[in-house]
Scaffold this motif. Sequence first.
Motif, mmCIF file in Angstrom:
data_model
loop_
_atom_site.group_PDB
_atom_site.id
_atom_site.type_symbol
_atom_site.label_atom_id
_atom_site.label_comp_id
_atom_site.label_asym_id
_atom_site.label_seq_id
_atom_site.Cartn_x
_atom_site.Cartn_y
_atom_site.Cartn_z
ATOM 1 N N GLY A 134 46.910 32.096 65.096
ATOM 2 C CA GLY A 134 46.508 32.163 66.779
ATOM 3 C C GLY A 134 44.494 31.808 66.520
ATOM 4 N N PRO A 135 44.558 31.935 68.425
ATOM 5 C CA PRO A 135 43.729 31.540 68.409
ATOM 6 C C PRO A 135 42.217 33.218 67.922
ATOM 7 C CG PRO A 135 44.307 31.608 70.768
ATOM 8 C CD PRO A 135 45.450 31.740 69.600
ATOM 9 N N ILE A 136 41.371 33.060 67.893
ATOM 10 C CA ILE A 136 40.119 33.924 68.142
ATOM 11 C C ILE A 136 38.728 33.509 68.593
ATOM 12 C CG2 ILE A 136 41.151 34.606 65.881
ATOM 13 C CD1 ILE A 136 38.585 33.995 64.749
ATOM 14 N N GLN A 137 38.169 34.911 68.763
ATOM 15 C CA GLN A 137 37.068 34.700 69.668
ATOM 16 C C GLN A 137 36.168 35.280 68.482
ATOM 17 O OE1 GLN A 137 36.333 36.715 73.404
ATOM 18 N NE2 GLN A 137 35.071 34.834 73.927
ATOM 19 N N LEU A 138 34.408 35.231 68.307
ATOM 20 C CA LEU A 138 33.853 36.338 68.058
ATOM 21 C C LEU A 138 32.427 36.720 68.372
ATOM 22 C CD1 LEU A 138 33.003 33.738 64.704
ATOM 23 C CD2 LEU A 138 34.371 35.485 64.497
ATOM 24 N N SER A 148 33.566 30.513 71.892
ATOM 25 C CA SER A 148 34.820 29.890 72.924
ATOM 26 C C SER A 148 36.228 30.824 72.029
ATOM 27 C CB SER A 148 34.870 28.327 73.295
ATOM 28 O OG SER A 148 34.468 27.680 72.317
ATOM 29 N N TRP A 149 36.891 30.138 72.585
ATOM 30 C CA TRP A 149 38.191 30.630 71.658
ATOM 31 C C TRP A 149 38.784 29.481 70.789
ATOM 32 C CZ3 TRP A 149 40.180 35.232 71.033
ATOM 33 C CH2 TRP A 149 39.781 36.688 72.460
ATOM 34 N N VAL A 150 39.308 29.508 69.614
ATOM 35 C CA VAL A 150 39.455 28.629 68.707
ATOM 36 C C VAL A 150 40.950 28.886 67.756
ATOM 37 C CG1 VAL A 150 37.092 29.258 67.195
ATOM 38 C CG2 VAL A 150 38.537 27.355 66.900
ATOM 39 N N SER A 151 41.515 28.625 67.223
ATOM 40 C CA SER A 151 42.579 28.138 66.286
ATOM 41 C C SER A 151 42.178 28.136 65.071
ATOM 42 C CB SER A 151 43.992 27.750 66.872
ATOM 43 O OG SER A 151 43.956 28.777 67.437
ATOM 44 N N LEU A 152 42.142 28.542 63.737
ATOM 45 C CA LEU A 152 41.246 28.507 62.876
ATOM 46 C C LEU A 152 42.514 28.222 61.563
ATOM 47 C CD1 LEU A 152 37.842 31.015 62.656
ATOM 48 C CD2 LEU A 152 38.519 28.602 63.415
#
Length: 154
Positions: free
Chosen positions: A133-137, A149-153
């Motif tokens: 699922g998407p994560i944000q740092l 920005s939110w990104v799925s890794l």
Amino acid sequence: MVPWPPADDFALLAELGEALRDREPPPREFLAAAYAAFSWRTVDAELAVAELTFDSVCDREPAGLTRSAGSARTLAFRGGQLAVEIEVTESGIVGQLSPAAGGRVVARTADGPYEEAPVDDLGLFSLGPPPSGPIQLHARAGRHEVATSWVSLR
């Protein structure tokens, strides 16, 4: 049950008094809404969003400092004065903040923070494997602070 909204202040006070005397825990959806509203306290920090400028899955040439070959995935973000570059492998995430300065990186999902790591004086940090699922740092280095920005890794 009293019709809502109450007709006058006395009816409102009676309704509030009844709610305070109720010993049942609040419904789960009320708690979720309360936590979501509480998260807005940091909205100003989140307005400085570092946008994705490079993703090795989509782009051919790296946009920043990270130039290693053969990694599972490389991403670069830029927001204001701070750049965030990460490399994602099966064993986790390694990254660097630029300009380099000591600080902290917090990784989070939609459910909230899942891992936090220090940033050394060279701007380097390391995190475990990301969840699906998407994560944000959220990165803080020196006097700079930014959220990617939110990104799925995966």
